[in-house]
Scaffold this motif. Structure first.
Motif, short mmCIF file in Angstrom:
data_model
loop_
_atom_site.label_atom_id
_atom_site.label_comp_id
_atom_site.label_asym_id
_atom_site.label_seq_id
_atom_site.Cartn_x
_atom_site.Cartn_y
_atom_site.Cartn_z
N GLN A 172 80.57 -35.89 29.71
CA GLN A 172 81.39 -35.64 28.53
C GLN A 172 82.79 -35.19 28.94
OE1 GLN A 172 82.39 -32.53 26.93
NE2 GLN A 172 83.22 -33.73 25.22
N ARG A 173 82.85 -34.32 29.95
CA ARG A 173 84.16 -33.83 30.40
C ARG A 173 84.97 -34.96 31.05
NH1 ARG A 173 83.92 -27.80 33.05
NH2 ARG A 173 83.05 -26.72 31.26
N ASN B 107 75.12 -34.27 31.49
CA ASN B 107 75.76 -34.65 30.22
C ASN B 107 77.11 -33.95 30.07
OD1 ASN B 107 73.53 -36.14 29.68
ND2 ASN B 107 72.60 -34.68 28.23
N ILE B 108 77.14 -32.67 30.46
CA ILE B 108 78.40 -31.93 30.34
C ILE B 108 79.47 -32.59 31.23
CG2 ILE B 108 79.57 -29.72 30.84
CD1 ILE B 108 76.87 -28.33 30.19
N THR C 112 71.13 -31.66 31.41
CA THR C 112 72.12 -30.96 30.58
C THR C 112 73.46 -30.88 31.30
OG1 THR C 112 70.31 -29.62 29.76
CG2 THR C 112 72.53 -28.83 29.26
N TYR C 113 73.42 -30.50 32.58
CA TYR C 113 74.68 -30.43 33.33
C TYR C 113 75.29 -31.82 33.49
CZ TYR C 113 73.83 -25.55 34.56
OH TYR C 113 73.65 -24.19 34.50
N ARG D 33 78.31 -17.43 30.39
CA ARG D 33 79.57 -17.67 29.67
C ARG D 33 80.75 -17.79 30.64
NH1 ARG D 33 83.14 -19.50 28.33
NH2 ARG D 33 84.53 -19.28 26.54
N LYS E 199 76.17 -21.67 25.20
CA LYS E 199 75.61 -22.05 23.89
C LYS E 199 74.17 -22.49 24.05
CE LYS E 199 79.53 -23.69 21.33
NZ LYS E 199 80.31 -24.89 21.70
N GLY E 200 73.89 -23.17 25.15
CA GLY E 200 72.53 -23.63 25.43
C GLY E 200 71.53 -22.49 25.42
N GLU F 21 79.68 -24.38 27.14
CA GLU F 21 78.58 -25.28 26.74
C GLU F 21 77.23 -24.71 27.18
OE1 GLU F 21 81.17 -26.17 28.76
OE2 GLU F 21 81.66 -28.29 28.57
#
Ligand code: HEM
Length: 497
Positions: A246-247, A242-243, A239-240, A185, A194-195, A191
């Protein structure tokens, strides 16, 4: 024909074996470190070292002195014990010693390409500088309430704790989960946290299996475990990525978490980090911080539970500095005013540093100072700061948990020589027997984060509970890469009124 050859082959093997054993006994070369006697070629001392490295070091030191070589799974490892050994390894020259060549085969499949030990040392130093810039006091101030929030949610829902008034908690089950929730966290952002509620935990576990000790020797074996490791790496990396995408595409203001910090970092020549580098660094940070902190909180809680009077002293200290009842407020800026809390963390890491063996590959023949001995190129060099930290030469009542000792000791780091390897000043650590975070160019950059994290976890436990260790303080389990307490690791807790 095959049958008639068999006796010949067997007698050849036997002669070779007798020669191997005799060679260890008679052929002592004074210019080489003594070799630890072993009966089984290739395996060598793997079993004794693997079961209890410190007991093995102690026995070898009595027979051979501070410098000796042992065979372990086909490798020759030269251990250099004591403060001089720590200095020899941590402050060795780059041209002499390589961490990359010692660790990369194990770490690169887990962390991924182009980070940590998969890059030349000067690039790692730049990466460490980027990461360090994301681990400042302003971030830590914002992390403390996040950790407390995660802990409240986790402890109330946990079958080991829950909302009741008392119970018994299995720390080996609950603490790794609590550590990963709180570390992810804060360090990794909302994000990623949450994963962990949605399948990340399994992936993390698969990736983590890449650090099994067998992979130190055979990381490429086509085992199902290694295939799961590679699959987990791909999914986590994606996953990273994509983050990051997205950012980049959002109009959100850049924040100060580690992903943002790395997204905004630039190499000395002006070019930014590539996205896969950021993703792989985030995986490396998650792994680097998780085991070490999870092991340390488990040890701290069991050691404290064996001395409940220290828990009460911590509670008194906390009431004085952080307030009581309605006025209780955990505040990062006040951690420096909680000396006992700090001593408890130091003492826990003195007795149980998570990493028991620090390794480097020797790149050219290395003379051992004040002796005729030369450690040949190609050997692995090993230092064990945890050995000096638990030795009577340096600490009285060395095996006992005595946090108060730190109030009486001069701070080794205060006047120590400092040096900058490209990621800020670090102490050379030459004279300290206590180096749980290492020293020199490979020194840990997570120390302050880990101290903040552990201080917050322990403060919350002390505020909410009293506890005692069930049965006794556990033995150490050295079968994984970090020194964990051996099951059962249980505390009996009561909620404070
Ligand atoms: C109690 C917690 C921790 C302990 C005891 C610990 C211990 C260590 C040690 C002994 C080293 C030196 C390894 C060597 O010289 O071969 C190291 C390096 C490192 N640690 Fe930690 N660590 C802890 C937490 C963390 C955390 C939370 C992070 C990340 C946020 C982290 C990131 C790193 C990194 C990036 C390196 C540098 C590797 C290198 O330069 O080769 N550690 N740590």
């Amino acid at each position: 024909m095959a049958v008639s050859l068999l006796p010949l082959v067997l007698s050849g093997v036997l002669a070779w074996y007798v020669g191997y054993i005799l060679n260890q006994i008679t052929n002592r070369n004074p210019k080489r470190p003594p070799i630890v006697f072993h009966w089984v070629p290739f395996l060598g001392s793997a079993a004794s070292y693997g079961i209890d490295p410190y007991a093995f070091f102690h026995e070898c030191r009595q027979k051979y002195g501070d410098v000796f070589t042992f065979v372990c799974m086909g490798r020759k490892i030269t251990a250099y014990l004591g403060v001089r050994g720590n200095d020899f390894l941590f402050n060795g020259k780059l041209a002499d010693l390589s961490a990359e060549e010692a660790y990369s085969h194990l770490t690169t499949p887990v962390f991924g390409k182009d980070v940590v030990y998969d890059v030349p040392n000067h690039v790692l130093m730049e990466h460490k500088k980027f990461i360090k810039s994301g681990l400042g006091f302003s971030q830590f101030r914002s992390y403390v309430p996040l950790i407390l929030g995660e802990m409240d949610a986790f402890l109330n829902a946990s079958p080991d704790f829950g909302p009741g008034k008392e119970g018994v908690a299995d720390l080996l089950k609950s603490m790794p989960v609590m550590t990963i929730y709180t570390a992810s966290r804060t360090l990794q952002g909302a994000e990623v946290r949450k994963g962990f509620d949605a399948g990340f935990a399994d992936l993390y576990h698969d990736l983590d299996q890449g650090f099994s000790p067998i992979n130190f020797v055979f990381p490429w074996l086509p085992l199902p475990r290694n295939r799961r490791r590679d699959r987990a790496h791909k999914i986590m990396q994606q996953t990273y990525l994509n983050i990051i995408k997205q950012r980049r595409s959002s109009t959100e203001n850049p924040g100060t978490d580690m992903i943002w910090t790395l997204m905004n970092s630039k190499y000395r020549d002006g070019h930014p980090l590539k996205e896969h580098e950021i993703a792989n660094m985030m995986i490396a940070l998650l792994m680097a911080g998780q085991h070490t902190s999870a092991a340390t909180i488990m040890w701290a809680l069991t050691l404290l539970g064996s001395k409940p009077e220290v828990i009460e002293m911590l509670y008194e200290e906390q009431k004085r500095v952080l307030g009581e009842g309605e006025n209780f407020h955990v505040d990062f800026d006040k951690y420096k005013d909680l000396p006992l809390l700090n001593y408890v963390i130091r003492e826990t890491l003195r007795l149980h540093p998570p990493i028991h063996s620090i390794m480097r590959k020797v790149k050219r023949d290395l003379p051992v100072p004040d002796s005729k001995v030369v450690i040949p190129a190609g050997t692995h060099l090993l230092a064990a700061p945890g050995y000096s930290a638990t030795h009577e030469d340096f600490f009285s009542r060395a095996k006992e948990f005595c946090p108060e000792r730190w109030g009486e000791r001069p701070d080794d780091e205060e006047n120590a020589e400092q040096i900058d390897y490209g990621y800020g000043l670090v102490t050379k650590g030459a004279s300290s027997p206590y180096l749980p975070f290492g020293a020199g160019r490979h020194r840990c950059i997570g120390e302050q984060f880990a101290t903040m994290h552990l201080s917050t976890l322990i403060s919350k436990f002390v505020h909410d509970y009293t506890w005692t260790t069930v049965l006794k303080v556990p033995e150490v389990d050295y079968s994984s890469m970090v020194a964990l307490p051996l099951a059962p690791v249980k505390i009996a807790w009561k909620r404070r009124d």
